[in-house]
Motif scaffolding. Structure first.
Motif, PDB file in Angstrom:
ATOM      1  N   SER A 231     -81.712  81.264 -16.873  1.00  0.00           N
ATOM      2  CA  SER A 231     -82.302  80.899 -18.533  1.00  0.00           C
ATOM      3  C   SER A 231     -82.672  79.808 -17.616  1.00  0.00           C
ATOM      4  O   SER A 231     -83.633  79.160 -19.100  1.00  0.00           O
ATOM      5  CB  SER A 231     -81.349  80.654 -19.078  1.00  0.00           C
ATOM      6  N   THR A 390     -65.816  82.106 -30.985  1.00  0.00           N
ATOM      7  CA  THR A 390     -66.820  82.288 -29.881  1.00  0.00           C
ATOM      8  C   THR A 390     -66.101  83.203 -29.025  1.00  0.00           C
ATOM      9  O   THR A 390     -64.925  83.145 -28.907  1.00  0.00           O
ATOM     10  CB  THR A 390     -66.874  80.293 -28.934  1.00  0.00           C
ATOM     11  N   THR A 397     -74.410  92.552 -28.834  1.00  0.00           N
ATOM     12  CA  THR A 397     -75.443  91.215 -28.554  1.00  0.00           C
ATOM     13  C   THR A 397     -76.700  90.694 -28.502  1.00  0.00           C
ATOM     14  O   THR A 397     -77.665  90.175 -28.696  1.00  0.00           O
ATOM     15  CB  THR A 397     -74.491  89.683 -27.772  1.00  0.00           C
ATOM     16  N   LEU A 563     -74.579  76.459 -37.043  1.00  0.00           N
ATOM     17  CA  LEU A 563     -74.233  77.881 -36.286  1.00  0.00           C
ATOM     18  C   LEU A 563     -73.860  79.550 -36.893  1.00  0.00           C
ATOM     19  O   LEU A 563     -73.293  81.127 -37.145  1.00  0.00           O
ATOM     20  CB  LEU A 563     -74.069  77.678 -35.060  1.00  0.00           C
ATOM     21  N   VAL A 584     -70.382  83.341 -31.915  1.00  0.00           N
ATOM     22  CA  VAL A 584     -71.326  82.826 -31.402  1.00  0.00           C
ATOM     23  C   VAL A 584     -70.626  82.915 -29.539  1.00  0.00           C
ATOM     24  O   VAL A 584     -69.557  82.967 -28.995  1.00  0.00           O
ATOM     25  CB  VAL A 584     -71.168  81.029 -31.633  1.00  0.00           C
ATOM     26  N   TRP A 587     -70.831  80.684 -24.682  1.00  0.00           N
ATOM     27  CA  TRP A 587     -71.282  79.287 -23.815  1.00  0.00           C
ATOM     28  C   TRP A 587     -72.473  78.559 -24.629  1.00  0.00           C
ATOM     29  O   TRP A 587     -72.940  77.587 -24.382  1.00  0.00           O
ATOM     30  CB  TRP A 587     -72.767  79.716 -22.472  1.00  0.00           C
ATOM     31  N   ILE A 588     -73.047  78.933 -25.886  1.00  0.00           N
ATOM     32  CA  ILE A 588     -73.933  78.095 -26.818  1.00  0.00           C
ATOM     33  C   ILE A 588     -73.283  76.561 -27.484  1.00  0.00           C
ATOM     34  O   ILE A 588     -74.482  76.547 -27.299  1.00  0.00           O
ATOM     35  CB  ILE A 588     -74.003  78.783 -28.153  1.00  0.00           C
ATOM     36  N   LEU A 592     -75.314  73.394 -25.974  1.00  0.00           N
ATOM     37  CA  LEU A 592     -75.810  73.005 -27.550  1.00  0.00           C
ATOM     38  C   LEU A 592     -75.564  71.299 -27.343  1.00  0.00           C
ATOM     39  O   LEU A 592     -76.002  70.597 -27.816  1.00  0.00           O
ATOM     40  CB  LEU A 592     -75.583  73.854 -28.444  1.00  0.00           C
ATOM     41  N   GLU A 657     -78.750  84.892 -27.939  1.00  0.00           N
ATOM     42  CA  GLU A 657     -78.333  84.249 -27.313  1.00  0.00           C
ATOM     43  C   GLU A 657     -79.543  83.067 -27.120  1.00  0.00           C
ATOM     44  O   GLU A 657     -79.619  81.529 -27.586  1.00  0.00           O
ATOM     45  CB  GLU A 657     -78.236  84.141 -25.695  1.00  0.00           C
ATOM     46  N   GLN A 660     -79.488  81.948 -31.204  1.00  0.00           N
ATOM     47  CA  GLN A 660     -78.763  80.712 -31.405  1.00  0.00           C
ATOM     48  C   GLN A 660     -79.181  80.348 -30.977  1.00  0.00           C
ATOM     49  O   GLN A 660     -78.303  78.455 -31.597  1.00  0.00           O
ATOM     50  CB  GLN A 660     -77.042  81.045 -30.632  1.00  0.00           C
ATOM     51  N   MET A 661     -79.342  79.774 -29.779  1.00  0.00           N
ATOM     52  CA  MET A 661     -79.673  78.164 -29.117  1.00  0.00           C
ATOM     53  C   MET A 661     -80.796  77.953 -30.185  1.00  0.00           C
ATOM     54  O   MET A 661     -80.708  76.760 -30.488  1.00  0.00           O
ATOM     55  CB  MET A 661     -80.013  78.277 -27.900  1.00  0.00           C
ATOM     56  N   GLY A 664     -79.282  76.704 -33.436  1.00  0.00           N
ATOM     57  CA  GLY A 664     -78.600  75.553 -33.721  1.00  0.00           C
ATOM     58  C   GLY A 664     -79.481  73.983 -33.460  1.00  0.00           C
ATOM     59  O   GLY A 664     -78.804  73.096 -33.585  1.00  0.00           O
TER      60      GLY A 664
END
Length: 714
Positions: A231, A390, A397, A563, A584, A587-588, A592, A657, A660-661, A664
């Motif tokens: 990432s 989580t 996903t 979230l 969620v 790791w988010i 975050l 992912e 969501q990032m 957020g």
């Protein structure tokens, strides 16, 4: 800040030697980009993410040489109904012939026909390790595609760890390209609205983009110490564009403000360096300190993110302190050319802090009521975070638009023992094989596990491995339930005193998520403690440090609440284009948290700096807050708009992912820049008065300039 500070000296040199500063910056960027081309970036290996009991199992398997070779499966189905066995047999023969001819294939197995008659599969074993398989998978997938073209009446597709990973990487690359195409024009448009002039709007975007390119280049050699977990490019673009534009914006806005007061270009640059330049350095350090908290997680992916983000922030700070003053000195008043007539007049008419003044007036008049109402709103947004679930990412996903994901799910539906939740039970010592045989019988008898075809128990040098596959559909909840049953019930009862551990891909996923949750409190404590100390040292005020910490936590809590509201339910699926997984991704929240603390400090430091200037001039706390918020409102609004727009772009991407990032971060910055910084912060500062700066003693006597303004006002 002193006009003799480091930021001023650097800015003065750059402004008086503009071509040297610009040339050195271009050289830096060119060298960095050259490094990214010449030095191959290193990726994490599977062993880098071993944690918990599954990590112990993987290590035992590796030492005994019992690791499975990487495998792939070709699935054959008929889209129109039951599978034609004759046509499928012809296609299978072609597959076997072509696949056996590839150097990367160790062996091609015999076809397996599903009990429902709707599908057939061809298993294959690849040479080397799983990491080697990822290098050769494109050739294998291309071969499968050739057989598909030769048999158009059948559906022939490939699935496996390597091919699914390749499909994910392709999606990530597509998402990154989309983010680049959207973020640059949107950011430029926002800068055009902020400045009303093309050159002034282009400078922050250009510097931010060059900082992103340079950071990716500098990360290439660092990846040998901190391998990319997958990432880095996304995160560097996300954070680099946000902070790069913001830092240039802070500096450029202050320089233009001082020029409007009649200062020369050099004087304006020096004042901007002494004020906004100092804020940029503090903000950059705050982001760096926050991101350093990811090292506490001891996670390879987070470590790579932290390293890359620290590099891009450092490069962005360097650019704003060196090449930006050089450009401003060289351009002078031409930085406001060519003007966009309508936007230029609109900016002039609104003036600094035009909208914020209207919001701020009742806040300063009724600070207690404003604080109570805003705090209640933040609490209301944060309450859903108490029920936030989580779990690790799983097959559900992933975007269903990835062909390999669809094939894998279809494989699971037709062959439960082939593509489901897989677990490796490792036993070591005398009687290991007999103990695992007993475990196999008891696990199969429950009806919840099956043994895949082939050798059930592998053994070598006193170590034995049994592979079991859960018949439940793949999901995080099912994976954790099956693992719990193995570890707490079946394995202890069957294996007794034998040394054992339960691992495998499904167990690794669960252990990884649990490890992140366990590490989260340590990361939070590390980041909050360091940022608190940093703010106390910067402003020489314990009260300011505590207020900053409380406001940061308020923003993060509201973000987590949103979230949970968006991604644990289905009401936003159509709006954002996703299918709710009911949780969620694990790791988010941790990621975050560190990002939000760093970014919220970005303009928080800038706003507090302007307020402190007013207090130091001798203004009353209320007037200092009014002056500081009003004069910084335009910059904060523009900076927040850039961040929200860049983050919102990621909310449109395919990977859940990334979505969501993006959601957020966008929501948190929006709440932080409006509700928190324009309502909560001013009301708190007014209520605290001069106590906010304790134990630092700022002069309570107005300066001559302030007295003159007061006389004129009277």
């Amino acid at each position: 800040m002193s006009r003799g500070s480091v930021t001023v000296r650097v800015a003065r040199w750059s402004a008086t030697h503009p071509w040297r500063a610009i040339g050195l910056w271009l050289l830096l960027v060119v060298v960095a980009v050259g490094m990214s081309v010449a030095i191959p970036k290193q990726q994490t290996e599977s062993k880098d993410n071993w944690v918990g009991q599954s990590g112990q199992a993987a290590e035992l398997i590796e030492k005994a040489g019992l690791g499975d070779r990487p495998t792939e499966t070709v699935l054959l189905t008929d889209p129109d109904g039951p599978l034609d066995k004759a046509a499928a047999s012809t296609a299978i023969a072609q597959l076997q012939q072509k696949l056996k001819a590839l150097d990367s294939i160790q062996a091609v197995g015999q076809p397996v026909w599903s009990e429902n008659g709707k599908a057939a599969l061809v298993p294959m074993e690849l040479k080397g390790s799983p990491d080697d398989a990822s290098d050769n998978i494109e050739e294998i997938v291309a071969t499968t595609a050739e057989v598909q073209k030769a048999n158009p009446d059948l559906s022939i597709a490939q699935a496996g760890s390597a091919s699914v990973d390749a499909g994910i990487w392709k999606q990530v690359g597509s998402d990154l390209a989309k983010a680049e195409k959207l973020s640059l024009p949107i950011t430029f448009a926002l800068m055009l609205l902020a400045f009303g002039a093309l050159i002034a709007a282009g400078i922050p975007v250009l510097l931010a983009f060059s900082a992103v390119g340079a950071a990716l280049g500098f990360y290439a050699p660092l990846s040998y110490l901190f391998p990319d977990g997958g990432s880095v490019a996304n995160v560097v673009l996300l954070i680099g564009m946000a902070v790069g534009v913001d830092y240039s914006l802070f500096y450029l806005k202050r320089e233009r403000e001082e020029r409007r007061k009649g200062r020369t270009t050099l004087d304006a640059v020096e004042i901007a360096a002494a004020t906004s330049g100092h804020s940029v350095v503090v903000s950059g350090l705050a982001v760096i300190v926050s991101m350093a908290g990811l090292y506490v997680s001891q996670d390879a992916t987070f470590t790579s993110m932290a390293t890359a983000t620290i590099v891009v922030v450092a490069v962005a700070v360097l650019g704003s302190l060196t090449v930006l003053p050089a450009l401003l000195a060289k351009l002078g008043h031409r930085v406001d050319r060519p003007r966009v007539p309508l936007l230029w007049r609109l900016n002039r008419r609104i003036g600094p802090g035009g909208i914020s003044r209207r919001i701020l007036a009742p806040v300063l008049r009724y600070p207690r009521a404003a604080l109570v109402i805003s705090a209640a709103a933040v609490v209301a947004l944060a309450v859903p975070a108490l029920g936030m679930k989580t779990e690790p990412a799983d097959l559900n996903t992933l975007p269903q638009s990835i062909p390999e994901v669809r094939t894998f799910k279809e494989l699971q539906a037709n062959f439960p023992s082939q593509g489901g939740l897989s677990y490796d039970v490792v036993a070591q010592g005398g009687g290991a094989v007999a103990a695992l045989t007993g475990l196999q019988e008891s696990a199969v008898q429950t009806g919840k596990f099956v043994v895949p075809p082939g050798e059930a128990i592998r053994q070598a040098d006193g170590t034995a491995v049994l592979t079991l596959v859960s018949v439940l559909p793949e999901s995080s909840a099912n994976g954790e339930a099956a693992l719990s049953q193995l570890r707490t019930e079946l394995a202890p009862a069957a294996l007794g005193s034998v040394t054992w551990a339960v691992g495998g891909e499904s167990a690794e996923s669960v252990d990884y998520g649990n490890n992140q949750r366990d590490r989260l409190p340590y990361v939070i404590a590390f980041v909050l403690a360091l940022t608190l100390v940093m703010m106390a040292v910067t402003f020489r005020s314990l009260a300011i440090a505590l207020v900053t910490t409380v406001l940061n936590l308020a923003s993060v809590a509201a973000c987590f609440g949103v979230l949970a509201l968006v991604f644990q339910h289905t009401w936003a699926e159509g709006l954002l284009g996703f299918t709710s997984a009911g949780f969620v991704v694990s790791w988010i929240p941790l990621f975050l948290f560190v990002i939000l603390v760093g970014l919220s400090m970005d303009y928080h430091v800038f706003v507090l700096g302007r307020i402190r200037e007013g207090v130091a001039e001798g203004l009353t706390p209320r007037e200092a807050v009014r002056k500081g918020i009003t004069e910084s409102a335009g910059v904060v609004t523009s900076a927040a708009a850039v961040m929200v727009s860049v983050f919102a772009v990621f909310a449109t991407l395919g990977m859940l992912e990334m979505k969501q990032m993006g959601v957020g971060l966008a929501v948190a910055v929006l709440i932080d820049a409006t509700l928190v910084r324009i309502v909560m912060l001013p009301s708190i500062m007014v209520l605290l008065g001069r106590k906010a700066w304790w134990p630092n003693k700022l002069s309570a006597r107005p300066t001559p300039e302030v007295r003159d303004r007061e006389v004129v006002a009277v």
